[in-house]
Structures are given as C-alpha cells and as structure tokens.
Design a protein around this motif. Structure first.
Motif, PDB file in Angstrom:
ATOM      1  N   THR A  88     132.036  84.521   8.385  1.00  0.00           N
ATOM      2  CA  THR A  88     130.768  85.099   8.819  1.00  0.00           C
ATOM      3  C   THR A  88     130.842  86.613   8.644  1.00  0.00           C
ATOM      4  OG1 THR A  88     131.515  85.370  11.101  1.00  0.00           O
ATOM      5  CG2 THR A  88     130.408  83.299  10.560  1.00  0.00           C
ATOM      6  N   ASP A  89     129.692  87.243   8.601  1.00  0.00           N
ATOM      7  CA  ASP A  89     129.604  88.700   8.599  1.00  0.00           C
ATOM      8  C   ASP A  89     129.275  89.147  10.011  1.00  0.00           C
ATOM      9  OD1 ASP A  89     130.025  88.969   5.805  1.00  0.00           O
ATOM     10  OD2 ASP A  89     127.923  88.465   5.445  1.00  0.00           O
ATOM     11  N   GLY A  90     129.452  90.412  10.267  1.00  0.00           N
ATOM     12  CA  GLY A  90     129.084  90.940  11.572  1.00  0.00           C
ATOM     13  C   GLY A  90     130.286  91.077  12.488  1.00  0.00           C
ATOM     14  N   ASP A  91     130.019  91.254  13.750  1.00  0.00           N
ATOM     15  CA  ASP A  91     131.040  91.531  14.750  1.00  0.00           C
ATOM     16  C   ASP A  91     131.848  90.265  15.064  1.00  0.00           C
ATOM     17  OD1 ASP A  91     132.108  91.722  17.601  1.00  0.00           O
ATOM     18  OD2 ASP A  91     131.414  93.789  17.262  1.00  0.00           O
ATOM     19  N   ALA A  98     130.275  84.058  21.355  1.00  0.00           N
ATOM     20  CA  ALA A  98     129.132  83.156  21.247  1.00  0.00           C
ATOM     21  C   ALA A  98     129.579  81.753  20.840  1.00  0.00           C
ATOM     22  CB  ALA A  98     128.116  83.704  20.249  1.00  0.00           C
ATOM     23  N   SER A  99     130.501  81.672  19.911  1.00  0.00           N
ATOM     24  CA  SER A  99     130.962  80.381  19.426  1.00  0.00           C
ATOM     25  C   SER A  99     131.696  79.614  20.522  1.00  0.00           C
ATOM     26  CB  SER A  99     131.876  80.584  18.210  1.00  0.00           C
ATOM     27  OG  SER A  99     132.248  79.354  17.666  1.00  0.00           O
ATOM     28  N   GLU A 100     132.527  80.318  21.264  1.00  0.00           N
ATOM     29  CA  GLU A 100     133.240  79.666  22.364  1.00  0.00           C
ATOM     30  C   GLU A 100     132.263  79.171  23.426  1.00  0.00           C
ATOM     31  OE1 GLU A 100     137.006  80.525  25.327  1.00  0.00           O
ATOM     32  OE2 GLU A 100     135.751  82.215  24.711  1.00  0.00           O
ATOM     33  N   ALA A 101     131.297  80.012  23.771  1.00  0.00           N
ATOM     34  CA  ALA A 101     130.306  79.621  24.770  1.00  0.00           C
ATOM     35  C   ALA A 101     129.503  78.403  24.301  1.00  0.00           C
ATOM     36  CB  ALA A 101     129.375  80.788  25.067  1.00  0.00           C
ATOM     37  N   ASP A 102     129.103  78.389  23.049  1.00  0.00           N
ATOM     38  CA  ASP A 102     128.352  77.253  22.509  1.00  0.00           C
ATOM     39  C   ASP A 102     129.207  75.986  22.538  1.00  0.00           C
ATOM     40  OD1 ASP A 102     126.137  78.836  22.035  1.00  0.00           O
ATOM     41  OD2 ASP A 102     126.552  79.056  19.876  1.00  0.00           O
ATOM     42  N   ALA A 110     125.120  83.498  24.149  1.00  0.00           N
ATOM     43  CA  ALA A 110     124.905  84.887  23.777  1.00  0.00           C
ATOM     44  C   ALA A 110     126.225  85.638  23.778  1.00  0.00           C
ATOM     45  CB  ALA A 110     123.936  85.555  24.764  1.00  0.00           C
ATOM     46  N   PRO A 111     126.395  86.617  22.890  1.00  0.00           N
ATOM     47  CA  PRO A 111     127.630  87.401  22.877  1.00  0.00           C
ATOM     48  C   PRO A 111     127.902  87.986  24.260  1.00  0.00           C
ATOM     49  CG  PRO A 111     126.298  87.913  20.961  1.00  0.00           C
ATOM     50  CD  PRO A 111     125.463  87.037  21.850  1.00  0.00           C
ATOM     51  N   GLY A 112     129.179  87.931  24.645  1.00  0.00           N
ATOM     52  CA  GLY A 112     129.599  88.476  25.919  1.00  0.00           C
ATOM     53  C   GLY A 112     129.353  87.542  27.087  1.00  0.00           C
ATOM     54  N   GLY A 113     128.860  86.322  26.819  1.00  0.00           N
ATOM     55  CA  GLY A 113     128.503  85.369  27.862  1.00  0.00           C
ATOM     56  C   GLY A 113     129.674  84.833  28.539  1.00  0.00           C
TER      57      GLY A 113
END
Length: 113
Positions: A88-91, A98-102, A110-113
């Motif tokens: 992926t691109d980005g941070d 986000a992936s772990e939370a999902d 959401a990032p930082g969730g």
C-alpha cells in the motif's frame, strides 16, 4: 535438537506448534542474514564480491518471503492484518492501526483507533 525457540517444553507442544515455531525462527534468521548482507555490501569495495553478495541477498529475501507466506497461510488473522499494510502507499503506521482494528473488531477501523 535445539530448543531455544520454544518457551514451553517441546515434548508438550503439538507438532503443528513446533513447526510454526521453527518457521518463526527461520523467518527471524533470514531477516538477520538480510541485514548482514546489506551491511557487507555497504562496505565491500570489490564490485564482483558485491555482485555475489547481492545474489545471495536475493536468495535470503526469497526464503524470508516464502517463510512469511507459510506463516500467513496458517494464521488467517495475521494475513487479514497484513493485507491492509503490505503493498500500500501512504502512512504505514496508520494502515497498520486501521488494519488491525478492522481485523480484530477493535474500534471503527480508523487510524489510531
């Protein structure tokens, strides 16, 4: 047989868990070897020697990738998290959070969730 990769008595672990531990140890060893080759190539003045090391580095990365895929195939949650991060691109950290939370249902993804 070496038992340093185990934190529990090997004789009490199922074969699948011992295989998993071996692959984790192998993945770590490949990552360490990759780091060594990168360092060696950075200081090696001889071009032919660097070329040979570069070829060896490719082999180590191939093995690292194969071992990672083996582990991901046997750990669906890891695979789901990795899919949100790899290629992926980005941070990277935001993707990871986000992936772990999902994957775990922890938060709204959401990032930082």
């Amino acid at each position: 047989m070496g038992t340093e990769q185990y934190h529990e008595p090997p004789s009490e672990l199922p074969a699948e868990t011992r295989t998993f531990a071996r692959m984790c140890a192998s993945l770590s060893e490949e990552a360490e070897a990759i780091g060594w080759y990168v360092q060696r190539m950075a200081v090696e003045p001889d071009a032919e020697s660097r070329a040979i090391m570069h070829d060896s580095l490719g082999e180590e990365f191939k093995h690292f990738s194969m071992e990672l895929e083996f582990l991901l195939r046997r750990t669906p949650l890891w695979r789901q998290i990795a899919r949100g991060i790899l290629f992926t691109d980005g941070d990277i950290v935001q993707h990871g959070e986000a992936s772990e939370a999902d994957a775990t249902g922890d938060g709204d993804g959401a990032p930082g969730g």
